[in-house]
Design a protein around this motif. Structure first.
Motif, PDB file in Angstrom:
ATOM      1  N   MET A   1      73.317  67.168  12.473  1.00 26.82           N
ATOM      2  CA  MET A   1      74.196  67.176  11.309  1.00 26.82           C
ATOM      3  C   MET A   1      73.417  67.563  10.059  1.00 26.82           C
ATOM      4  N   PRO A   2      74.084  68.250   9.118  1.00 29.91           N
ATOM      5  CA  PRO A   2      73.436  68.540   7.834  1.00 29.91           C
ATOM      6  C   PRO A   2      73.203  67.249   7.057  1.00 29.91           C
ATOM      7  N   ARG A   3      72.288  67.305   6.087  1.00 32.44           N
ATOM      8  CA  ARG A   3      71.986  66.138   5.265  1.00 32.44           C
ATOM      9  C   ARG A   3      73.076  65.947   4.207  1.00 32.44           C
ATOM     10  N   LEU A   4      73.094  64.762   3.625  1.00 32.08           N
ATOM     11  CA  LEU A   4      74.080  64.468   2.588  1.00 32.08           C
ATOM     12  C   LEU A   4      73.918  65.407   1.398  1.00 32.08           C
ATOM     13  N   THR A   5      72.720  65.941   1.200  1.00 35.03           N
ATOM     14  CA  THR A   5      72.501  66.874   0.097  1.00 35.03           C
ATOM     15  C   THR A   5      73.336  68.148   0.238  1.00 35.03           C
ATOM     16  N   SER A   6      73.855  68.423   1.431  1.00 33.25           N
ATOM     17  CA  SER A   6      74.728  69.584   1.665  1.00 33.25           C
ATOM     18  C   SER A   6      76.187  69.172   1.750  1.00 33.25           C
ATOM     19  N   ALA A   7      76.522  67.989   1.234  1.00 32.21           N
ATOM     20  CA  ALA A   7      77.884  67.460   1.353  1.00 32.21           C
ATOM     21  C   ALA A   7      78.937  68.410   0.801  1.00 32.21           C
ATOM     22  N   LEU A   8      78.641  69.059  -0.316  1.00 25.57           N
ATOM     23  CA  LEU A   8      79.628  69.939  -0.940  1.00 25.57           C
ATOM     24  C   LEU A   8      80.009  71.081  -0.006  1.00 25.57           C
ATOM     25  N   LEU A   9      79.034  71.668   0.665  1.00 17.85           N
ATOM     26  CA  LEU A   9      79.311  72.801   1.550  1.00 17.85           C
ATOM     27  C   LEU A   9      80.109  72.370   2.775  1.00 17.85           C
ATOM     28  N   LEU A  10      79.758  71.219   3.357  1.00 17.49           N
ATOM     29  CA  LEU A  10      80.502  70.752   4.526  1.00 17.49           C
ATOM     30  C   LEU A  10      81.925  70.364   4.142  1.00 17.49           C
ATOM     31  N   TYR A  45      91.024  64.343  -1.241  1.00 20.39           N
ATOM     32  CA  TYR A  45      89.597  64.315  -1.505  1.00 20.39           C
ATOM     33  C   TYR A  45      88.878  64.279  -0.158  1.00 20.39           C
ATOM     34  N   ILE A  46      87.723  64.922  -0.087  1.00 23.28           N
ATOM     35  CA  ILE A  46      86.913  64.897   1.128  1.00 23.28           C
ATOM     36  C   ILE A  46      85.531  64.383   0.760  1.00 23.28           C
ATOM     37  N   PHE A  47      85.170  63.244   1.326  1.00 22.15           N
ATOM     38  CA  PHE A  47      83.881  62.621   1.036  1.00 22.15           C
ATOM     39  C   PHE A  47      83.031  62.599   2.296  1.00 22.15           C
ATOM     40  N   CYS A  48      81.803  63.071   2.186  1.00 28.08           N
ATOM     41  CA  CYS A  48      80.847  62.950   3.282  1.00 28.08           C
ATOM     42  C   CYS A  48      80.024  61.685   3.075  1.00 28.08           C
ATOM     43  N   GLU A  49      79.689  61.020   4.176  1.00 26.33           N
ATOM     44  CA  GLU A  49      78.923  59.777   4.118  1.00 26.33           C
ATOM     45  C   GLU A  49      77.630  59.892   4.913  1.00 26.33           C
ATOM     46  N   SER A  50      76.654  59.090   4.524  1.00 25.65           N
ATOM     47  CA  SER A  50      75.409  58.965   5.273  1.00 25.65           C
ATOM     48  C   SER A  50      75.078  57.490   5.372  1.00 25.65           C
ATOM     49  N   ASP A  51      74.964  56.983   6.594  1.00 33.73           N
ATOM     50  CA  ASP A  51      74.647  55.569   6.782  1.00 33.73           C
ATOM     51  C   ASP A  51      73.262  55.252   6.229  1.00 33.73           C
ATOM     52  N   GLY A  61      79.533  60.856   8.750  1.00 31.46           N
ATOM     53  CA  GLY A  61      80.987  60.798   8.816  1.00 31.46           C
ATOM     54  C   GLY A  61      81.608  61.409   7.574  1.00 31.46           C
ATOM     55  N   ALA A  62      82.911  61.581   7.621  1.00 30.57           N
ATOM     56  CA  ALA A  62      83.641  62.131   6.482  1.00 30.57           C
ATOM     57  C   ALA A  62      84.955  61.376   6.327  1.00 30.57           C
ATOM     58  N   ILE A  63      85.339  61.175   5.086  1.00 29.75           N
ATOM     59  CA  ILE A  63      86.603  60.523   4.755  1.00 29.75           C
ATOM     60  C   ILE A  63      87.503  61.546   4.072  1.00 29.75           C
ATOM     61  N   VAL A  64      88.729  61.667   4.542  1.00 33.32           N
ATOM     62  CA  VAL A  64      89.741  62.484   3.873  1.00 33.32           C
ATOM     63  C   VAL A  64      90.739  61.507   3.261  1.00 33.32           C
ATOM     64  N   TYR A  65      90.851  61.531   1.953  1.00 36.41           N
ATOM     65  CA  TYR A  65      91.648  60.532   1.238  1.00 36.41           C
ATOM     66  C   TYR A  65      92.678  61.225   0.359  1.00 36.41           C
ATOM     67  N   ALA A  66      93.921  60.769   0.425  1.00 34.98           N
ATOM     68  CA  ALA A  66      94.988  61.288  -0.430  1.00 34.98           C
ATOM     69  C   ALA A  66      95.805  60.122  -0.954  1.00 34.98           C
ATOM     70  N   ARG A  67      95.916  60.015  -2.277  1.00 31.70           N
ATOM     71  CA  ARG A  67      96.613  58.874  -2.884  1.00 31.70           C
ATOM     72  C   ARG A  67      98.065  58.788  -2.428  1.00 31.70           C
ATOM     73  N   MET A  68      98.718  59.950  -2.209  1.00 33.94           N
ATOM     74  CA  MET A  68     100.130  59.944  -1.855  1.00 33.94           C
ATOM     75  C   MET A  68     100.353  59.836  -0.355  1.00 33.94           C
ATOM     76  N   HIS A 222      86.976  66.672  -5.609  1.00 30.53           N
ATOM     77  CA  HIS A 222      87.789  66.751  -4.392  1.00 30.53           C
ATOM     78  C   HIS A 222      86.972  67.234  -3.202  1.00 30.53           C
ATOM     79  N   PHE A 223      85.751  67.681  -3.460  1.00 34.96           N
ATOM     80  CA  PHE A 223      84.844  68.112  -2.393  1.00 34.96           C
ATOM     81  C   PHE A 223      83.637  67.182  -2.306  1.00 34.96           C
ATOM     82  N   GLY A 224      83.793  65.969  -2.798  1.00 39.84           N
ATOM     83  CA  GLY A 224      82.792  64.951  -2.601  1.00 39.84           C
ATOM     84  C   GLY A 224      81.758  64.787  -3.686  1.00 39.84           C
ATOM     85  N   MET A 225      81.794  65.607  -4.725  1.00 38.16           N
ATOM     86  CA  MET A 225      80.852  65.428  -5.822  1.00 38.16           C
ATOM     87  C   MET A 225      81.359  64.327  -6.764  1.00 38.16           C
TER      88      MET A 225
END
Length: 238
Positions: A1-10, A45-51, A61-68, A222-225
């Motif tokens: 897996m790519p590192r969290l530093t590449s979260a925006l691209l993933l 929103y798409i958030f990438c996580e690193s344990d 892992g990644a979280i896809v979150y939508a308020r509605m 919305h891309f995790g930043m």
């Protein structure tokens, strides 16, 4: 897996895949049927996580979150999402682990927890420039913060998001990955073909009361930043 530093691209690749799999659902495109941008951040929103115990600071892992929430077509797209091509054409395999409200996952993810204290996990990218007079003197508000500067912009966006006025805001230089601090400059901070990278900043925020995540602010949020996580060291309300 790519590192969290590449979260925006993933996150960008996951977004494009979900737009395609959902046949252009507004939840993922951020636009209505007339291609007008949705107001009020009413798209995913798409958030990438690193344990914390990850060996190399890789994305776990990644979280896809939508308020509605997600409709049937959105849920189908999430279930079909099986792989994307990550940074460096790396094949990243994905599998849906669960659907539910933010509260359902609050104990599993510090991005969705409830806390008074929050700390940057990915770099905050201000959308405005710091203001100066013609003579080059910084323009400041009543608190002495430079208007349009990183902290001023952070506080402005917190207010627009309906969050309480912070009791304290402190800068932080980076985030911990695989046991060491990684500076914000080491993160990818521009989308594909998006011009020069913006300077990234980080903060620890203390609110007067506990708030529920996610807390994500600034450009490319919305891309995790601009993502914050509940700060166990800074709060006893977890």
């Amino acid at each position: 897996m790519p590192r969290l530093t590449s979260a925006l691209l993933l996150a960008e690749r996951i977004h494009l895949a979900l737009v395609d799999l959902s046949d252009g659902s507004s939840t993922f495109t951020g636009c209505d049927s007339l291609r007008r941008p949705l107001q009020g951040h009413r798209h995913a929103y798409i958030f990438c996580e690193s344990d914390p115990d990850s060996i190399t600071g890789e994305i776990t892992g990644a979280i896809v979150y939508a308020r509605m929430g997600f409709d049937f077509k959105d849920r189908e797209a999430l279930q079909k999402l099986g792989r994307v091509w990550g940074p460096g054409d790396l094949e990243v395999k994905l599998a849906l682990q669960g659907l539910g409200s933010g509260e359902d996952f609050a104990e599993k993810s510090p991005l969705l927890a409830r806390s008074r204290s929050w700390i940057s996990r990915t770099p905050f990218l201000p959308g405005r420039h710091a203001k100066r007079t013609r003579e080059g003197v910084p323009k400041c508000d009543g608190r002495g913060l430079q208007i349009g500067g990183p902290e001023h912009e952070l506080r402005r966006l917190l207010s627009l998001a309906g969050l309480p006025e912070p009791l304290a805001v402190e800068p932080v230089a980076g985030t911990m990955l695989s046991g060491r601090e990684v500076a914000w400059r080491d993160f990818v901070r521009q989308r594909s073909g998006g011009g020069p990278a913006k300077t990234g900043y980080g903060f620890r925020i203390e609110f007067p009361e506990a708030v529920a995540g996610p807390v994500a602010l600034g450009e490319a949020s919305h891309f995790g930043m601009g993502g914050f996580e509940a700060d166990e060291a800074g709060c006893s309300d977890l």
